[in-house]
Design an enzyme around this catalytic site. Structure first.
Site, PDB file in Angstrom:
ATOM      1  N   PHE A  82      -3.272 -26.561  41.843  1.00 39.59           N
ATOM      2  CA  PHE A  82      -2.896 -25.932  43.112  1.00 39.59           C
ATOM      3  C   PHE A  82      -1.770 -24.915  42.857  1.00 39.59           C
ATOM      4  O   PHE A  82      -0.860 -25.189  42.078  1.00 39.59           O
ATOM      5  CB  PHE A  82      -2.426 -27.031  44.084  1.00 39.59           C
ATOM      6  N   ASP A  85       1.045 -34.808  41.316  1.00 40.15           N
ATOM      7  CA  ASP A  85       0.978 -34.340  42.699  1.00 40.15           C
ATOM      8  C   ASP A  85      -0.249 -35.004  43.323  1.00 40.15           C
ATOM      9  O   ASP A  85      -1.388 -34.713  42.944  1.00 40.15           O
ATOM     10  CB  ASP A  85       0.853 -32.809  42.727  1.00 40.15           C
ATOM     11  N   TYR A 128       0.799 -34.079  55.620  1.00 39.48           N
ATOM     12  CA  TYR A 128      -0.027 -33.540  56.717  1.00 39.48           C
ATOM     13  C   TYR A 128      -1.520 -33.535  56.422  1.00 39.48           C
ATOM     14  O   TYR A 128      -2.309 -33.135  57.267  1.00 39.48           O
ATOM     15  CB  TYR A 128       0.432 -32.127  57.096  1.00 39.48           C
ATOM     16  N   LYS A 129      -1.915 -33.942  55.217  1.00 36.65           N
ATOM     17  CA  LYS A 129      -3.348 -33.946  54.883  1.00 36.65           C
ATOM     18  C   LYS A 129      -3.940 -35.296  55.300  1.00 36.65           C
ATOM     19  O   LYS A 129      -4.014 -35.582  56.486  1.00 36.65           O
ATOM     20  CB  LYS A 129      -3.531 -33.627  53.401  1.00 36.65           C
ATOM     21  N   ARG A 170     -15.142 -25.985  51.081  1.00 35.11           N
ATOM     22  CA  ARG A 170     -14.721 -27.373  50.820  1.00 35.11           C
ATOM     23  C   ARG A 170     -15.121 -28.243  51.997  1.00 35.11           C
ATOM     24  O   ARG A 170     -14.876 -27.886  53.154  1.00 35.11           O
ATOM     25  CB  ARG A 170     -13.208 -27.458  50.625  1.00 35.11           C
TER      26      ARG A 170
HETATM   27  C1  PLP Z   1      -1.429 -29.012  49.898  1.00 36.02           C
HETATM   28  C2  PLP Z   1      -0.770 -29.127  48.579  1.00 36.02           C
HETATM   29  C3  PLP Z   1       0.585 -28.802  48.422  1.00 36.02           C
HETATM   30  C4  PLP Z   1       1.362 -28.226  49.559  1.00 36.02           C
HETATM   31  O1  PLP Z   1       2.715 -28.074  49.287  1.00 36.02           O
HETATM   32  P1  PLP Z   1       3.683 -27.669  50.495  1.00 36.02           P
HETATM   33  O2  PLP Z   1       5.015 -27.625  49.897  1.00 36.02           O
HETATM   34  O3  PLP Z   1       3.499 -28.700  51.562  1.00 36.02           O
HETATM   35  O4  PLP Z   1       3.227 -26.348  51.027  1.00 36.02           O
HETATM   36  C5  PLP Z   1       1.152 -29.017  47.178  1.00 36.02           C
HETATM   37  N1  PLP Z   1       0.432 -29.474  46.146  1.00 36.02           N
HETATM   38  C6  PLP Z   1      -0.890 -29.771  46.257  1.00 36.02           C
HETATM   39  C7  PLP Z   1      -1.645 -30.287  45.092  1.00 36.02           C
HETATM   40  C8  PLP Z   1      -1.523 -29.588  47.482  1.00 36.02           C
HETATM   41  O5  PLP Z   1      -2.805 -29.862  47.598  1.00 36.02           O
END
Ligand code: PLP
Length: 434
Positions: free
Chosen positions: A145, A222, A247-248, A397
């Site tokens: 990501f 992560d 938030y996911k 997705r």
């Molecule tokens: C969605 C996501 C993020 C988001 O990071 P934010 O700091 O909340 O914007 C980070 N890492 C991964 C792997 C993600 O899927």
């Protein structure tokens, strides 16, 4: 947690249960919904039955019904108790962190909620490097990501470390063998996603953690696309460090606080780089210099987002009530159905699965590539049929969420996607493409 489907087969995540391949018609899908042990949890979320179907819970989880009441109560505390409520609010990062910990397979006292995933990645990556002096290499995944790649690039540049990026197959994802030759005595930190944000491939977190520990480096995972989907076992794996989104799949709402995990025995020896007053040992002594708290408190920075933490607590509650084992069991069923439907109904229209070919390497979402994916995603939303998400250059997705996505939703979504692909092909004069 009852064993609903005894005909299990074994995967590295545990047992893959259920009547795989039994759903072969819309009627079967409706029957599977009737037999679904998690069906009751759909009611824990705000769902407009007239609205579009939703296969986007990996971007933003649906709104839990309980969040309105929880936030209203918080507004009351703010109005009535004012600053005196801080005594209670100050406990929220640890309290909500422990709840998230239950989803991660982590005992209390190892997770705090707060800040964003990006900031938490920065904090833990720098802390890990600081704890491995004399080693100058960071290992990462070239397909990770963006925020993971960027944060590591920044740290490598700021602290003068070497960033090694491992290439992996974009659909199949990173496997342990890809890393074996890269991790060695110069490695300080290995930072990888537990589930790839694009393909949905699942990393063997336990095996990677073991490999990293054998090299005496530190592993940082992560788990943004893994937490709330996979039956994670951070304690059992002896995982070092992890971060993830609120938030996911944790349904905390837009911009909800993230979380971070540090294994108990590592906490005392790690120093994160943002020395704020909320990480300070005797915060209200307002002393002249920074002295980090013992335990997880040292990973806090500034004043926590109380509204966000309240919302996040409402988001994880249905997952805790349901239990991660049934959630994962149903997720596998939904993904198996989705994969079969993609092949049968979308394959003839030119779509290809861009996720791992081996079902046991898949997590909670699938990627489908098609030349018209961008336009189709837009049309599906405009016509209020189904909300999916598009990733450049040609990937759609599809992410069901076990607590609120029904088997029939998966069935109907693929029907909608197929008709939009077919219409686009006709419009572009291609008829049914191959
Ligand atoms: C969605 C996501 C993020 C988001 O990071 P934010 O700091 O909340 O914007 C980070 N890492 C991964 C792997 C993600 O899927």
């Amino acid at each position: 947690m009852t064993d609903q489907f005894p005909d299990g087969r074994s995967t590295k995540w545990g047992t893959l249960r259920g009547p795989l391949g039994v759903v072969q018609s819309r009627d079967d899908a409706l029957k599977a919904d009737q037999a679904d042990p998690l069906a009751q949890y759909r009611d824990s979320f705000v769902i407009d039955e007239e609205g579009p179907l939703y296969l986007n819970g990996n971007s933003l989880g649906r709104q839990p019904r309980a969040v309105k009441e929880a936030l209203t109560a918080l507004l009351g505390e703010w109005a009535d108790d004012l600053v005196s409520a801080w005594e209670r609010w100050a406990e929220l990062p640890a309290e909500v962190g422990d709840k998230v910990g239950m989803i991660l397979g982590a005992a209390p006292g190892q997770v705090v909620a707060g800040d964003s995933t990006t900031v938490n990645l920065y904090k833990l990556a720098v802390a890990a490097l600081d704890a491995r002096p004399g080693r100058d290499e960071i290992v990462s995944d070239a397909n990770d990501f963006p925020t993971v790649r960027y944060v590591l690039q920044g740290i490598a540049s700021q602290l003068g470390r070497r960033l090694l990026t491992v290439e992996s197959d974009p659909a199949e994802g990173l496997v342990v063998e890809d890393l074996a030759g890269v991790i060695g005595e110069k490695t300080a930190l290995v930072c990888l996603s537990g589930v790839n944000y694009r393909s949905g491939s699942a990393l063997d977190i336990g095996a990677v953690n073991e490999l990293v520990q054998r090299a005496a480096a530190l592993a940082l995972f992560d788990l943004s696309h893994a937490a709330g989907v996979l039956p994670l076992q951070l304690d059992r794996w002896g995982a070092d460090l992890a971060v993830g989104c609120g938030y996911k799949y944790l349904n905390g709402g837009p911009g909800a606080p993230a979380w971070l995990y540090v294994r108990k025995d590592l906490q005392q020896n790690l120093r994160q780089p943002i020395w704020g007053w909320w990480g300070q040992r005797d915060q209200f002594a307002m002393g002249p210099s920074y002295d980090a708290q013992a335990g997880m408190g040292r990973f806090l920075t500034g004043t926590p987002d109380v509204m966000g933490l309240t919302s996040l607590a409402s988001g994880v509650a249905p997952l805790l009530a349901a239990g991660m084992s049934p959630v994962w069991a149903k997720t596998q069923q939904l993904i198996a159905l989705l994969a079969a439907r993609v092949e049968e109904a979308l394959g003839p229209l030119g779509a290809k699965l861009a996720s791992p070919s081996e079902p046991t390497r898949r997590a909670g979402h699938l990627a489908v590539s098609h030349p018209d994916a961008r336009q189709a995603t837009q049309l599906l939303a405009e016509r209020r049929l189904v909300m999916v998400d598009f990733r450049e250059p040609d990937v759609m997705r599809l992410a069901p969420a076990a607590l609120y996505t029904r088997y029939v939703d998966v069935w109907d979504s693929i029907g909608h996607i197929a008709s939009v692909f077919a219409n686009l092909a006709v419009r572009k004069g291609r008829g049914h493409t191959r």
